[in-house]
Write an enzyme that holds these catalytic residues in place. Structure first.
Site, short mmCIF file in Angstrom:
data_model
loop_
_atom_site.label_atom_id
_atom_site.label_comp_id
_atom_site.label_asym_id
_atom_site.label_seq_id
_atom_site.Cartn_x
_atom_site.Cartn_y
_atom_site.Cartn_z
N TYR A 148 26.36 35.03 1.00
CA TYR A 148 27.74 34.54 1.18
C TYR A 148 27.87 33.35 2.11
O TYR A 148 28.99 32.96 2.45
CB TYR A 148 28.62 35.68 1.70
CG TYR A 148 28.05 36.46 2.87
CD1 TYR A 148 27.73 35.85 4.06
CD2 TYR A 148 27.81 37.84 2.74
CE1 TYR A 148 27.20 36.56 5.12
CE2 TYR A 148 27.27 38.56 3.80
CZ TYR A 148 26.97 37.91 4.98
OH TYR A 148 26.44 38.61 6.03
N CYS A 152 15.73 80.90 24.84
CA CYS A 152 16.82 80.80 23.85
C CYS A 152 16.24 80.29 22.52
O CYS A 152 15.71 79.18 22.45
CB CYS A 152 17.89 79.85 24.38
SG CYS A 152 19.20 79.54 23.21
N CYS A 210 25.92 82.21 25.83
CA CYS A 210 25.27 81.49 24.74
C CYS A 210 25.43 82.28 23.43
O CYS A 210 25.07 83.46 23.37
CB CYS A 210 23.79 81.32 25.05
SG CYS A 210 22.85 80.61 23.68
N CYS A 261 21.65 83.50 22.49
CA CYS A 261 20.84 84.45 23.27
C CYS A 261 21.65 85.26 24.28
O CYS A 261 21.10 86.11 24.97
CB CYS A 261 19.69 83.73 23.96
SG CYS A 261 20.23 82.66 25.30
N LYS A 266 39.51 43.97 8.98
CA LYS A 266 38.76 45.21 8.71
C LYS A 266 39.69 46.36 8.34
O LYS A 266 40.76 46.51 8.92
CB LYS A 266 37.91 45.56 9.92
CG LYS A 266 36.73 44.60 10.06
CD LYS A 266 35.90 44.86 11.29
CE LYS A 266 34.92 45.99 11.09
NZ LYS A 266 33.97 46.07 12.22
N ASP A 287 29.27 45.85 3.91
CA ASP A 287 28.89 46.65 5.07
C ASP A 287 27.41 47.04 4.99
O ASP A 287 27.05 48.15 4.63
CB ASP A 287 29.77 47.91 5.11
CG ASP A 287 29.73 48.55 6.48
OD1 ASP A 287 29.17 47.95 7.41
OD2 ASP A 287 30.26 49.67 6.61
N LYS A 342 34.05 41.97 2.69
CA LYS A 342 33.17 42.07 3.86
C LYS A 342 32.18 43.19 3.56
O LYS A 342 32.55 44.37 3.53
CB LYS A 342 33.97 42.35 5.12
CG LYS A 342 33.10 42.40 6.36
CD LYS A 342 33.94 42.28 7.60
CE LYS A 342 33.21 42.52 8.89
NZ LYS A 342 31.83 42.84 8.90
N GLU A 377 36.84 36.83 0.56
CA GLU A 377 35.65 37.56 0.08
C GLU A 377 35.67 38.99 0.58
O GLU A 377 36.36 39.30 1.55
CB GLU A 377 34.38 36.91 0.65
CG GLU A 377 34.16 35.52 0.19
CD GLU A 377 33.03 34.84 0.94
OE1 GLU A 377 32.33 35.49 1.74
OE2 GLU A 377 32.86 33.65 0.70
N CYS A 411 23.33 76.32 27.92
CA CYS A 411 22.65 77.60 28.03
C CYS A 411 21.41 77.33 28.89
O CYS A 411 20.56 76.52 28.52
CB CYS A 411 22.23 78.10 26.64
SG CYS A 411 21.02 79.44 26.76
S1 IVH Z 1 30.14 34.96 6.78
C1 IVH Z 1 28.99 32.14 10.36
N1 IVH Z 1 30.88 36.56 4.87
O1 IVH Z 1 29.80 40.65 8.79
C2 IVH Z 1 29.53 33.39 9.75
N2 IVH Z 1 29.80 37.53 6.75
O2 IVH Z 1 30.93 41.42 11.35
C3 IVH Z 1 28.70 33.90 8.67
N3 IVH Z 1 29.48 39.96 6.56
O3 IVH Z 1 27.57 38.80 10.74
C4 IVH Z 1 29.13 35.20 8.16
N4 IVH Z 1 30.40 40.20 4.57
O4 IVH Z 1 26.66 40.11 8.63
C5 IVH Z 1 30.30 36.48 6.08
N5 IVH Z 1 31.56 37.82 3.06
C6 IVH Z 1 30.98 37.74 4.25
C7 IVH Z 1 30.47 38.88 4.92
C8 IVH Z 1 29.89 38.74 6.18
C9 IVH Z 1 29.79 40.82 5.58
C10 IVH Z 1 28.84 40.39 7.82
C11 IVH Z 1 27.88 39.41 8.44
C12 IVH Z 1 28.50 39.10 9.77
C13 IVH Z 1 29.26 40.36 10.04
C14 IVH Z 1 30.32 40.20 11.09
#
Ligand code: IVH
Length: 684
Positions: A224, A430, A406, A409, A312, A117, A115, A113, A424
């Site tokens: 998710y 200033c 500075c 001033c 990451k 942000d 991740k 999946e 400064c």
């Molecule tokens: S699963 C028990 N799936 O990333 C684990 N988390 O850095 C449940 N996050 O705390 C999390 N995308 O806030 C999961 N596809 C994804 C995610 C995801 C972002 C976040 C989530 C987690 C954090 C960890």
């Protein structure tokens, strides 16, 4: 590494990580990039494995960061809300897959999946209705943000289809880039500081007290994770998400079920480039074991599931030449070198300036005039220069000279022994410092007065504002004589001054701009002392008794109050009606602990700060050390042995978390659920 060096480094890393966690989760303004944070966390994990005797029970490696915030009711999570093990290295993903293949029977698969942000959210639906929404909080308790969640357009209030009667589902709240850009443009117009990135904007917006403003922010949600819970019998994670979709819940279509490390790598490669075209921010890929039976077999550590890993992406870098260097003077007088760069595209925005932090950092990077440099976006909105490209240096290029005076001033700059920055010292003359102080005072988190940079500049240039009290002296008729001011803007400005008279004492204290006294510390000090007279009269020891106040902060407060200009300013502000004492509105949740001085030690089911907050809210006083005045020691797991010894010596009672909760009124004492960690086979 030697024993003493390892101990010192562990302590240093714990302090650094805790401070950045607070900035990340509570203030939405981290000062480190994710990469720096994760690298330090991994270093701490390695050192703790090597030197287990120095590992703290509440080390940042053992707990998730806390986003708990005042103004929201906290509620326990039914299942702990955990984080994910993360890595920046493909070979560690390969190791994860190799271990899975070795540990698990044939027939398992992975669900890959994105991740996302943003900021984590946990939704509970009962009888098909959105019943509750919590933030992650400290993982055990979250802030109740149900009303705000109802204002996120794709979170359904009512489900459809064959949904279970009572279940939890978790995911992420995101602010799409388009909404983020619009919000920051608005904030800059209003003279408010912009959010550093969509993630900070999302978590800041989710914690707004004004629900209608939440609706305007354009947040979206993607779900998710359905925690394995009784009554829900899914074969796989993918199947659970498809079911959630059939009930009308928003889940991501970018997920893929795959069967080999080769396919995982293909997924990573694809999204490493394609994610730039997504309308929201992602910072990596999550790989989960798909079958619920295998997930159950692998279980969790105290902090992360063993059945998942996050890969990451490293922050994007750009290479560009320095055109010139400005030296900016902040409100405290600190001088920050900022490089003007040849504009370059970086993660969706054009970068024209980047901070060089201080003189030491310039020396460490070995910056020469005209150098080509690598820039990266960290936690801050201003990108950082991370390295120089030596092959592109011009022959004969020289190191830039840090100014001796500075730039604003002309006062000679000074540098104290333990300071990283040049200052400064002309704090009352200033112009940059005076304007900076005024802007800090009027800021949204301080007095929230409608005066942004342009207004402050104008009022300063005309000699009408030198200190905050001058703002309150400006009459409507006087404002109307100034360039660009109309009846409406002048009235709004006056109304915001009027409204600022209701700003509670802790924010007034923050607005005064005492060095090192941020919002949280100001609140602690205000609650502890109750009035400005008591703060001004406090000696060093009394200041040090306030949670969060160390020697540097105590000395800064003492120096501030010793300056007569500040006492005069306080009297002028008081004459205008500002609040200099905790008022009725901030009265405690109860007075169950009134008159009690309590020392907190050890690990609790919630964070230690949450415990201290609870004490203040119920009228108690927090203290850092056990003395004859201590009413009792509130001891969690592994309390400090020195504190226990002192209690024994002085006959101070020791209370457990449970006994303490029993002292509070019923509704406040809702005990957190026990943690549900299972410690079975390990993939890590
Ligand atoms: S699963 C028990 N799936 O990333 C684990 N988390 O850095 C449940 N996050 O705390 C999390 N995308 O806030 C999961 N596809 C994804 C995610 C995801 C972002 C976040 C989530 C987690 C954090 C960890």
């Amino acid at each position: 590494m030697e024993r003493s060096a390892a101990k010192a480094r562990i302590e240093e890393l714990v302090a650094l990580l805790r401070e950045n966690s607070r900035r990340y989760y509570v203030e939405n303004a981290p000062t480190m990039s994710d990469y720096e944070f994760d690298t330090l966390m991994h270093e701490l994990e390695r050192l703790e494995a090597e030197w287990p005797e120095f590992k703290l029970a509440d080390s940042p490696t053992q707990r998730v960061g806390s986003d708990l915030q005042k103004g929201f009711v906290q509620r326990p999570h039914r299942y702990p809300m955990l984080s994910l093990a993360n890595t920046y290295s493909i070979s560690e993903v390969e190791e994860f897959a190799a271990r899975a293949e070795k540990t698990l029977e044939a027939g398992f698969s992975y669900c890959c999946e994105l991740k996302f942000d943003g900021t984590a959210i946990c939704l509970t639906y009962r009888d098909g209705k959105l019943y509750r929404a919590l933030t992650r909080g400290d993982g055990v308790k979250g802030d109740d943000i149900t009303e705000n969640a109802k204002r996120i357009s794709n979170i359904p209030h009512t489900l459809k289809g064959d949904f279970p009667a009572d279940f939890e589902i978790r995911g992420e709240v995101l602010m799409p880039y388009s909404a983020f850009d619009a919000l920051n443009a608005e904030r800059e117009d209003a003279g408010e500081p912009p959010f550093a990135n969509p993630r900070n904007a999302a978590s800041g917006s989710l914690k707004l007290l004004d629900r209608e403003e939440v609706a305007r922010r354009g947040l979206i949600c993607t779900l998710y994770h359905i925690p394995a819970q009784s009554g829900l019998e899914f074969q796989s994670h993918d199947e659970a998400l498809s079911a959630a979709e059939s009930w009308g819940l928003p889940v991501s279509h970018e997920r893929r079920v795959v069967h080999s490390i080769g396919e995982i790598k293909e997924y990573i490669d694809h999204w490493d480039t394609q994610r730039k075209f997504l309308p929201f921010a992602t910072d990596g890929i999550v790989i989960k074991i798909n079958e619920m039976s295998f997930q159950r077999a692998l279980g969790f550590t105290a902090k992360v599931p063993r059945w998942a890993v996050a890969y990451k992406f490293k922050a994007e870098q750009a290479l560009t030449p320095i055109l010139s260097i400005d030296y900016q003077v902040g409100r405290t007088g600190a001088v920050t070198p900022v490089a003007n760069l040849q504009p370059v595209q970086l993660s969706g925005t054009v970068v024209k300036r980047a901070t060089l932090v201080n003189a030491d950092q310039m020396a460490a990077l070995d910056i020469h005039e005209g150098d080509w440099v690598y820039v990266e976006k960290g936690g801050e909105i201003i990108p950082k220069i991370t390295a120089v490209e030596p092959s592109k240096r011009r022959p004969g290029a020289v190191r830039p000279a840090f100014p001796a005076v500075c730039p604003d001033c002309g006062t000679p700059l000074v540098r104290e022994e333990d300071e990283a920055k040049w200052f400064c010292p002309n704090s009352d003359g200033c112009p940059m410092q005076i304007k900076g102080e005024l802007l800090h005072f009027t800021g949204r988190k301080a007095m929230n007065i409608l005066a942004g940079e342009a207004t402050v500049e104008q009022l300063y240039n005309l000699g009408l504002a030198r200190t905050p009290a001058d703002l309150y002296d400006l009459s409507l008729s006087q404002l109307l004589t100034l360039d660009g001011w109309k009846e409406k803007s002048a009235r709004r400005f006056r109304a915001s001054l009027e409204a600022s008279l209701d700003v509670p004492f802790d924010r007034v204290l923050f607005a005064l701009g005492i060095r090192f006294v941020g919002e949280t510390t100001a609140r602690e000090i205000a609650v502890h002392f109750g009035s400005i007279e008591a703060v001004a009269a406090a000696g060093r020891e009394e200041l040090l008794a306030v949670p969060d106040v160390g020697e540097v902060i105590a000395d800064s407060i003492l120096a501030w109050f010793a300056d007569q200009r500040h006492t005069i300013e306080i009297e002028r502000l008081r004459a205008h009606g500002l609040r200099f004492a905790m008022g009725e509105a901030q009265a405690a949740a109860s007075d169950a602990l009134a008159g009690k001085t309590i020392v907190v030690s050890g690990v609790f089911s919630v964070s230690r700060d949450a415990m201290k907050d609870l004490i203040s809210k119920h009228g108690g006083k927090n203290s850092g050390s056990v003395s004859g005045k201590t009413s009792f020691l509130l001891a969690g797991e592994n309390p400090g042995p020195e504190k226990l010894r002192k209690c024994e010596e002085l006959g101070v009672p020791i209370l457990s978390e449970e006994a303490f909760m029993a002292l509070l009124p019923e509704d406040a004492a809702e005990a957190p659920e026990p943690r549900l960690f299972d410690d079975e086979p390990t993939l890590f």
